[in-house]
Design a protein around this motif. Sequence first.
Motif, short mmCIF file in Angstrom:
data_model
loop_
_atom_site.label_atom_id
_atom_site.label_comp_id
_atom_site.label_asym_id
_atom_site.label_seq_id
_atom_site.Cartn_x
_atom_site.Cartn_y
_atom_site.Cartn_z
N PRO A 116 40.16 41.63 34.71
CA PRO A 116 39.25 42.40 34.04
C PRO A 116 37.66 42.21 34.43
O PRO A 116 36.96 43.49 34.76
N ALA A 169 35.92 45.66 36.04
CA ALA A 169 34.58 46.09 35.35
C ALA A 169 33.64 46.17 36.53
O ALA A 169 32.62 47.30 36.39
N ALA A 183 34.35 49.32 38.57
CA ALA A 183 34.00 50.54 37.76
C ALA A 183 32.43 50.73 37.73
O ALA A 183 32.23 52.16 37.57
N THR A 184 31.62 50.14 37.54
CA THR A 184 30.42 50.09 37.21
C THR A 184 29.50 50.26 38.56
O THR A 184 28.44 50.28 38.53
#
Length: 219
Positions: free
Chosen positions: A165, A169, A172-173
Motif C-alpha cells: 500500500p 500511495a 497515486a500521489t
Amino acid sequence: MRTPNAGLRAAVVAAILFVGVAGVEGSIRPAFDWDRHAISMLSLGERGWVMVATFLVTGALVMWVAASLRAVDARRRWVSRLVTAFSIGLILAGFFPAPRGQGFPAGTPSNLEPEMTTTAILHSVAFQLAFTSLIVAAVLMTVAYARERRPRWALFSGFSAVLIPVLIALGATRTIPTGIGFYLASCVAWAWLAAVAVQHLVVAADARPRQSPRSHALP
C-alpha cells in the motif's frame, strides 16, 4: 497431491508472466510514460490485447493457486478465499480496462483526463479488490507465521503487507512516478504470493510419507 502441487507452482508462473509482460510492454509501447501511466493502461490500444490476456491468464492461474493452498493446508481457508478474491480482481481488470487519457494510448491528447465511465469504475473496483485482498491475506499470514514461530516468514509477510500500500500511495500521489509505484507494488505482491506458495509446496513435500524401498523375496 500432484494437482495441488502443480497449482502451487502456478503461482511462480503467474508472477513471472505478469511482471515480465507488464515490464516489457511498458518499455516498448509507444506513448506509454512510466511517470504518468499506470500499468493497467497497457490494456488499451492496438497491443492492449497482450495485457488483457495477461490479466485473464494470471487470474485463472491464481484461482488454481488459491484452491491448492486450501488443499494442502486446511488452516489457510481465509487466506485461500482472499487469494481467490485477488484472482477475481485480475480477471475483472481484464474485462474492464482502465480509461484512456494523458496521452495514452498513442494519439490520445496529452491534456485529456481519464473519464470515469462505468467500465473505468469497474476497473477501479477490480484494482481495489485485488490489492486489498492480497494485503489482508499477507496480514493473516504474518499472524499465522508468528504463531507457528517462523519469524523470518512473519517478517517477510508483514513487510510485504506494509510495502504494497505504501508503493501504491506513493504512485497515486506522484511522489514517485505513477507507473513505477504501481509496478513495484505489483512486483512485491506477486513475489509474496509466489514465495508463500513455494513455502507451502516445500512443507507439503516434507510432510509426504517416504516410502521404504521394497525388498525382493527370493523365489
